[in-house]
Design a protein around this motif. Structure first.
Motif, PDB file in Angstrom:
ATOM      1  N   MET A  16      -4.421  12.258   6.898  1.00 48.34           N
ATOM      2  CA  MET A  16      -5.593  11.083   6.044  1.00 48.34           C
ATOM      3  C   MET A  16      -4.906   9.952   5.520  1.00 48.34           C
ATOM      4  O   MET A  16      -3.750   9.970   5.023  1.00 48.34           O
ATOM      5  CB  MET A  16      -5.477  11.969   4.465  1.00 48.34           C
ATOM      6  N   SER A  17      -5.672   9.137   5.752  1.00 49.24           N
ATOM      7  CA  SER A  17      -4.813   7.197   5.520  1.00 49.24           C
ATOM      8  C   SER A  17      -5.613   6.461   4.479  1.00 49.24           C
ATOM      9  O   SER A  17      -6.632   7.591   4.132  1.00 49.24           O
ATOM     10  CB  SER A  17      -4.897   6.838   6.752  1.00 49.24           C
ATOM     11  N   ASP A  18      -5.396   5.808   4.298  1.00 47.88           N
ATOM     12  CA  ASP A  18      -5.852   4.567   3.118  1.00 47.88           C
ATOM     13  C   ASP A  18      -5.615   4.897   1.806  1.00 47.88           C
ATOM     14  O   ASP A  18      -6.093   5.641   1.429  1.00 47.88           O
ATOM     15  CB  ASP A  18      -7.263   4.595   3.531  1.00 47.88           C
ATOM     16  N   SER A  19      -4.618   4.312   1.093  1.00 49.24           N
ATOM     17  CA  SER A  19      -4.418   4.874  -0.182  1.00 49.24           C
ATOM     18  C   SER A  19      -5.264   5.060  -1.138  1.00 49.24           C
ATOM     19  O   SER A  19      -4.770   6.082  -1.755  1.00 49.24           O
ATOM     20  CB  SER A  19      -2.800   3.875  -0.674  1.00 49.24           C
ATOM     21  N   GLY A  20      -6.251   4.147  -1.445  1.00 45.68           N
ATOM     22  CA  GLY A  20      -6.997   4.190  -2.541  1.00 45.68           C
ATOM     23  C   GLY A  20      -7.513   5.683  -2.061  1.00 45.68           C
ATOM     24  O   GLY A  20      -7.969   6.774  -3.080  1.00 45.68           O
ATOM     25  N   ALA A  51       0.781   0.493 -10.215  1.00 46.89           N
ATOM     26  CA  ALA A  51       1.702   1.092  -8.608  1.00 46.89           C
ATOM     27  C   ALA A  51       1.068   0.242  -8.499  1.00 46.89           C
ATOM     28  O   ALA A  51       2.210  -0.630  -7.476  1.00 46.89           O
ATOM     29  CB  ALA A  51       1.298   2.760  -8.923  1.00 46.89           C
ATOM     30  N   CYS A  52       0.144  -0.284  -7.803  1.00 47.53           N
ATOM     31  CA  CYS A  52      -0.501  -1.074  -7.627  1.00 47.53           C
ATOM     32  C   CYS A  52      -0.059  -2.468  -8.102  1.00 47.53           C
ATOM     33  O   CYS A  52       0.276  -3.866  -6.870  1.00 47.53           O
ATOM     34  CB  CYS A  52      -2.459  -1.199  -7.366  1.00 47.53           C
ATOM     35  N   LEU A  53      -0.469  -3.565  -8.914  1.00 44.95           N
ATOM     36  CA  LEU A  53       0.335  -4.631  -9.394  1.00 44.95           C
ATOM     37  C   LEU A  53       2.222  -4.688  -9.437  1.00 44.95           C
ATOM     38  O   LEU A  53       2.145  -5.437  -9.075  1.00 44.95           O
ATOM     39  CB  LEU A  53       0.261  -4.257 -11.281  1.00 44.95           C
ATOM     40  N   ALA A  54       2.704  -3.648  -9.275  1.00 45.14           N
ATOM     41  CA  ALA A  54       4.073  -3.897  -9.303  1.00 45.14           C
ATOM     42  C   ALA A  54       4.546  -4.031  -8.084  1.00 45.14           C
ATOM     43  O   ALA A  54       5.296  -4.268  -7.536  1.00 45.14           O
ATOM     44  CB  ALA A  54       4.521  -2.986  -9.462  1.00 45.14           C
ATOM     45  N   PHE A  89       0.789  -1.179  -0.076  1.00 41.19           N
ATOM     46  CA  PHE A  89      -0.080  -0.232   0.346  1.00 41.19           C
ATOM     47  C   PHE A  89       0.164   1.055   0.037  1.00 41.19           C
ATOM     48  O   PHE A  89       0.249   1.912  -0.776  1.00 41.19           O
ATOM     49  CB  PHE A  89      -0.979   0.103   1.408  1.00 41.19           C
ATOM     50  N   CYS A  90       2.142   1.482   0.316  1.00 39.37           N
ATOM     51  CA  CYS A  90       2.971   2.862   1.071  1.00 39.37           C
ATOM     52  C   CYS A  90       3.651   2.548  -0.602  1.00 39.37           C
ATOM     53  O   CYS A  90       3.491   3.788  -1.361  1.00 39.37           O
ATOM     54  CB  CYS A  90       3.792   1.968   2.019  1.00 39.37           C
ATOM     55  N   ALA A 141      -0.432   1.915   8.240  1.00 39.45           N
ATOM     56  CA  ALA A 141       0.262   3.223   6.377  1.00 39.45           C
ATOM     57  C   ALA A 141      -0.262   2.358   5.743  1.00 39.45           C
ATOM     58  O   ALA A 141      -0.437   1.045   5.483  1.00 39.45           O
ATOM     59  CB  ALA A 141       1.770   2.285   7.019  1.00 39.45           C
ATOM     60  N   PRO A 142       0.170   3.128   4.332  1.00 40.49           N
ATOM     61  CA  PRO A 142       0.400   4.645   4.585  1.00 40.49           C
ATOM     62  C   PRO A 142      -0.465   6.307   5.632  1.00 40.49           C
ATOM     63  O   PRO A 142      -1.451   5.730   5.011  1.00 40.49           O
ATOM     64  CB  PRO A 142       0.595   5.140   2.831  1.00 40.49           C
TER      65      PRO A 142
END
Ligand SMILES: N[C@@H](CCC(=O)N[C@@H](CS)C(=O)NCC(=O)O)C(=O)O
Length: 239
Positions: free
Chosen positions: A61-65, A194-197, A20-21, A51-52
């Protein structure tokens, strides 16, 4: 407005050992949004205690999405703006597959799998900044605590070989869908990439062998996608 990204320290030659970070840092680089990175051990300042999280203009603010949605909305959709509504739906569905299912198989791989526990300990010690005498105890306690989470999530109720198969099925679906495309959607990377890699990198850069890493390494297109993204976004780390 300056953005501070709070996340764990890097590991395994990756920008971050949390997918997620790594996804969020990659998004910030793809979007070209100026930011500074702050390394944290404690998540007390994070609204969700995960995190992040980011701080900008006095807001935390939290939660990558959720953060990416907010940044897309407030900065003119710099990364995902080119996607059609159908592509957005596809991108979201795959992100949910990676983050709400495959991620948990990867958590099992790193924290619980008895065959990997000894190999993980020195990295865990480095990540958490632990004194060495405490590391075996913390490792045992963490494995027990995380197993409870995996049982609550559901995947932890299955036998190890079934957990591996569930993760591998996700990897196969991603590999077949990506095919020989350089990026998920067109000529430039999006949040999907970004998510896949980030999840593929976290699986294949795990220093010890396990069935999910072995299966992922067999998909040359996923490995090449990860390397392509590293070369583009993290030239300082790309090999
Ligand atoms: N949906 C969240 C998930 C974040 C998450 O699960 N982060 C993990 C690290 S990979 C974490 O902080 N775990 C600490 C904990 O659960 O106590 C996001 O996208 O940011």
């Amino acid at each position: 407005m300056s953005i501070t990204l709070f996340q764990f320290r890097p590991l395994f030659g990756l920008p971050n050992a949390s997918p997620f970070c790594m996804k969020l840092e990659t998004y910030l680089r793809l979007a070209g949004l100026p930011h500074t990175v702050a390394r944290v051990n404690s998540l007390g300042k994070s609204p969700t205690h995960k995190a992040p999280f980011i701080e900008f203009g006095g807001t935390v603010m939290s939660d990558s999405g959720l953060i990416i949605n907010h940044l897309e909305r407030t900065h003119g959709h710099p990364v995902d703006g080119k996607l059609t509504l159908a592509q957005r739906a596809e991108s979201l569905a795959f992100q949910r597959l990676m983050e709400e299912h495959l991620y948990w198989a990867a958590v099992y791989m790193r924290w619980v799998d008895p065959a990997g526990r000894a190999a993980w300990q020195p990295y865990m010690q480095q990540l958490l900044g632990l004194p060495s005498f405490l590391t075996p105890l913390v490792s045992r306690m963490a494995a027990r605590g995380i197993m409870k989470t995996l049982r609550a999530q559901g995947i932890g109720r299955h036998a190890p070989e079934v957990i591996w198969q569930m993760g591998i099925a996700d990897i196969q679906a991603l590999a077949h869908w990506l095919g020989n495309k350089p990026w998920g959607f067109g000529e430039t990377p999006t949040t999907f990439d970004a998510c896949l890699a980030s999840i593929v990198g976290n699986i294949i850069r795990t220093p010890w062998d396990n069935p999910m890493k072995t299966a992922t390494l067999k998909h040359g297109n996923l490995v090449a996608h990860f390397e392509r993204l590293m070369a583009r976004c993290y030239p300082e780390l790309a090999k």
